[in-house]
Write an enzyme that holds these catalytic residues in place. Structure first.
Site, short mmCIF file in Angstrom:
data_model
loop_
_atom_site.label_atom_id
_atom_site.label_comp_id
_atom_site.label_asym_id
_atom_site.label_seq_id
_atom_site.Cartn_x
_atom_site.Cartn_y
_atom_site.Cartn_z
N ASP A 136 159.23 -33.53 6.46
CA ASP A 136 158.58 -33.02 7.88
C ASP A 136 159.84 -32.27 8.35
OD1 ASP A 136 158.10 -32.88 10.79
OD2 ASP A 136 156.23 -34.13 10.15
N HIS A 137 159.86 -30.97 8.37
CA HIS A 137 161.00 -30.40 8.87
C HIS A 137 161.53 -30.43 10.18
CE1 HIS A 137 158.61 -27.23 10.68
NE2 HIS A 137 159.61 -26.80 11.13
N LYS A 179 165.44 -31.28 11.98
CA LYS A 179 166.35 -30.41 13.09
C LYS A 179 167.29 -31.17 13.79
CE LYS A 179 162.05 -27.56 14.22
NZ LYS A 179 162.54 -26.33 14.47
N ASP A 228 147.82 -29.03 11.90
CA ASP A 228 149.16 -28.40 11.48
C ASP A 228 150.47 -28.99 11.93
OD1 ASP A 228 150.33 -25.92 10.02
OD2 ASP A 228 150.45 -25.09 12.24
N HIS A 235 154.42 -33.12 12.78
CA HIS A 235 155.68 -32.99 13.72
C HIS A 235 155.74 -33.50 14.98
CE1 HIS A 235 156.10 -30.07 10.56
NE2 HIS A 235 155.64 -29.00 11.17
C1 BG6 Z 1 154.87 -25.39 10.41
C2 BG6 Z 1 153.50 -24.88 10.99
O1 BG6 Z 1 154.92 -26.67 9.95
O2 BG6 Z 1 155.66 -25.52 11.65
C3 BG6 Z 1 153.64 -23.46 11.66
O3 BG6 Z 1 152.86 -25.10 9.67
C4 BG6 Z 1 154.43 -23.54 12.70
O4 BG6 Z 1 152.26 -23.10 11.86
C5 BG6 Z 1 155.85 -24.01 12.17
O5 BG6 Z 1 154.37 -22.33 13.26
C6 BG6 Z 1 156.62 -24.33 13.60
O6 BG6 Z 1 158.02 -24.71 13.21
P1 BG6 Z 1 159.47 -24.25 14.02
O7 BG6 Z 1 160.44 -24.91 13.15
O8 BG6 Z 1 159.45 -22.98 14.22
O9 BG6 Z 1 159.19 -25.05 15.36
#
Ligand code: BG6
Length: 488
Positions: free
Chosen positions: A179-180, A184, A237, A242
Site C-alpha cells: 500500500d504505497h 510515504k 480505489d 490507503h
Molecule cells: C492510487 C490510486 O493508489 O493512489 C490513484 O489508484 C490515486 O487513483 C493515487 O491517484 C494517489 O496517490 P498519491 O501518492 O498521489 O497520493
C-alpha cells in the site's frame, strides 16, 4: 542484506518504469542493495537484455529522484538486469524461467533467495502464484517472497478467494502487500512521532482530542484510467486501502520497543474495534458524490460523466466522506472523519487532529477569538507537521490569536514510497505492508457500504470540480459541531 534474485512480472510496464527501476537504482546508490544481486525482468515483448537495460536506463533519467551521473556506477547497476519473454499462463515459460534464475544464481554465486514482484493486473495474481509453485520456482533452498500491488480483491468475497489461492503457494509471512501510502516518509514517521514524544503520547486519547480528520484530495480527474476507475470508484480505489491504513496508523498506540509484529497487531486491534456500519445506516455516516464541471487551478474542466470513456449515466463515485468510530478505551466517543476525492481544490494528503476546547467550555458565550488547537500532519505533496496554538496579542488583553508552529520535515530529495517499501521487502521487514488481517477487516467494514451503493441506498451527490466536495460532506461534520480544517 542477503543476496537475492528480484523476479519482476510486468517489467515493460508503466509502474516498473516510473517507480520500480528508480527505486532500485536509488537503493543501489545508497548502498542498500545486496552486492550480489540479480533482476530478471519478465514481459510479453520480445526484448533482448540490451534493449531491456536501455529501457531501464531511460527510466532512470526520466523518473529517478537522483539522475545517474557516474557511468561506471550506472553500468554496474545495469549489469544486474536480465530479461525473459513470458506468457503468464504458460507452464513451460516458468520452467525456462527457473532454468534462467538457477543459471544466474550459479554464475553470480547467489543463494536461492527469490523475491517475486507482481507489477501486473490483479487478474494475473492467482495464475502467477500457482505457476511459481507448480514449476518448482517456489521450492528453493533460500527464502521466497511475493510482493503484490493493490487492488487486493474488489469486495470481501473476492479478497478472501484471492487470499486463499495465494496461501496455497505462499505463507502469510512471505506475502508483502504494497500500500504505497505506508511507504510515504511522513506515514513512516507517525509511529516514532507518538512513540518518542511523551507530550504527544499523553494527549493521544479521547480525553484531549475532539476529532480526527483524514483527507486525501486530488486535483486530477480520471486521467487515462476511465476503464479502471469507473468500475472501482473512490471507495475501492482510495478508502478501503490507503485511507483506512492512515486511520490505523493514527489510532495505534505503540510502546517504545515496538516491533513490526506489534505494529501489525495494534493495527488489527484498531480495525476490530471499528464500529461496523449497517447497510441501512450508511447514508447517515457516509456521503458519496461525483464531480460536475468546474475549474481546477484556473482551468475549466468537464464533469466526470463527460470524461472520455465514462458512460454519461455513470453513477460511480469520485468522492466519499465518512464518519467512523473506534470503540476502544482510547477513542470511544470521538469521530474519525475520512474524505477523498478527485478533482478537488488542492492536492493534499493530511491528518488533522483537533483538540478539545476547554476555553469554549469555560466561556461558551464569549467571542474570545481562540481556535481549537490543531496538530496537522501533512503527508504529501508537502511533508510537514504543524501545531496551532493560541496566544494573546499584547495590548488586547481580551483577544486570543491563533499562531502556527511549522516544521518542514524532509528535503525534496528524500526517498520515495517505493524506495522505502522495496528496501523493506528485500530486507524482509513487513511492518509497512498490509497484513491479511488488516485487508480482510477493511473489506469487512467496507462491504455494507458497497452493498448500500449497489442497492442505491445512498444518494449520489454532486460537487463542482475545484471545490472541497459537496455541501453534504460539510454537513456531516456540522451535525457534530465540527468543520473540516483545510486552508487554515
Ligand atoms: C492510487 C490510486 O493508489 O493512489 C490513484 O489508484 C490515486 O487513483 C493515487 O491517484 C494517489 O496517490 P498519491 O501518492 O498521489 O497520493
Amino acid at each position: 542484506m542477503e543476496p537475492c534474485t528480484f523476479i519482476l512480472f510486468g517489467a515493460t510496464g508503466d509502474l516498473a518504469k516510473r517507480k520500480i527501476y528508480p527505486a532500485l537504482y536509488n537503493l543501489f546508490v545508497r548502498g542498500m542493495l545486496p552486492r550480489n544481486f540479480s533482476v530478471v525482468g519478465l514481459g510479453r515483448r520480445e526484448w533482448t537484455a540490451d534493449v531491456y537495460q536501455a529501457a531501464v536506463e531511460r527510466s532512470l533519467y526520466q523518473f529517478s529522484r537522483r539522475k545517474p551521473d557516474d557511468a561506471e556506477q550506472l553500468n554496474r547497476f545495469l549489469q544486474f538486469f536480465a530479461y525473459r519473454v513470458l506468457d503468464i499462463g504458460r507452464e513451460e515459460d516458468y520452467r525456462s524461467l527457473l532454468a534462467l534464475v538457477e543459471a544466474r544464481e550459479r554464475t553470480l554465486a547467489l543463494p536461492q533467495n527469490r523475491l517475486y514482484y507482481l507489477s501486473v493486473g490483479p487478474e494475473y495474481f492467482e495464475t502467477i502464484a500457482d505457476r511459481i509453485r507448480s514449476s518448482g520456482l517456489g521450492a528453493a533452498d533460500g527464502w521466497k517472497r511475493l510482493v503484490i500491488e493493490k487492488p487486493f480483491g474488489r469486495d470481501l468475497h473476492s479478497a478472501r478467494a484471492l487470499n486463499r489461492r495465494l496461501a496455497e503457494s505462499f505463507a502469510e509471512e512471505e506475502i508483502f502487500r504494497i500500500d504505497h501510502y505506508l511507504g510515504k516518509p511522513v506515514v513512516q514517521r507517525l509511529e516514532s512521532l507518538q512513540q518518542a514524544n511523551p507530550i504527544i503520547q499523553a494527549l493521544w486519547t479521547n480525553r484531549y482530542i475532539a476529532n480526527v480528520q483524514i483527507t486525501a484530495s486530488e486535483t486530477v480527474g480520471v486521467e487515462e484510467r476511465a476503464g479502471y476507475y469507473d468500475h472501482v470508484g473512490a471507495l475501492r480505489d482510495m478508502f478501503q486501502n490507503h485511507l483506512l491504513q492512515l486511520l490505523m496508523m493514527t489510532a495505534i498506540r505503540l510502546p517504545y520497543d515496538s516491533s513490526s509484529e506489534k505494529v501489525r497487531f495494534q493495527k488489527k486491534q484498531v480495525m476490530e474495534a471499528l464500529e461496523p456500519v449497517h447497510q441501512e445506516n450508511v447514508g447517515v455516516h457516509l456521503v458519496r458524490a461525483q464531480y460536475a464541471e468546474g475549474s481546477v487551478g484556473g482551468q475549466p474542466v468537464v464533469g466526470y460523466a463527460s470524461e472520455p470513456g465514462i458512460p454519461p449515466a455513470s453513477a460511480n463515485e469520485t468522492f466519499v466522506a465518512a464518519r467512523l468510530r473506534i470503540d476502544n478505551g482510547d477513542w470511544r466517543g470521538i469521530p474519525f472523519y475520512i474524505r477523498t476525492g478527485k478533482r478537488m481544490k488542492k492536492k493534499s494528503t493530511r491528518i488533522v487532529v483537533e483538540f478539545r476546547e476547554p476555553l469554549k467550555q469555560a466561556r461558551p458565550e464569549d467571542e474570545y477569538g481562540a481556535l481549537p488547537n490543531l496538530l496537522v500532519i501533512e503527508i504529501g505533496p508537502e511533508e510537514s507537521i504543524s501545531l496551532r496554538l493560541n496566544t494573546k496579542e499584547p495590548g488586547t488583553p481580551e483577544t486570543f490569536k491563533p499562531i502556527r508552529i511549522d516544521l518542514h520535515l524532509t528535503p525534496p530529495t528524500s526517498p520515495e514510497a517505493y524506495e522505502n517499501l522495496i528496501g523493506d521487502a528485500l530486507r524482509g521487514d513487513a511492518a509497512f505492508f498490509a497484513h491479511w488481517d488488516e485487508v480482510e477487516l477493511s473489506w469487512q467494514w467496507v462491504q455494507p457500504v458497497l452493498d448500500a451503493f449497489a442497492n442505491d441506498r445512498v444518494p449520489l451527490r454532486s460537487y463542482a470540480a475545484g471545490t472541497y466536495g459537496p455541501a453534504e460532506s460539510d454537513a456531516l461534520l456540522a451535525e457534530d459541531g465540527y468543520r473540516w480544517w483545510f486552508d487554515d
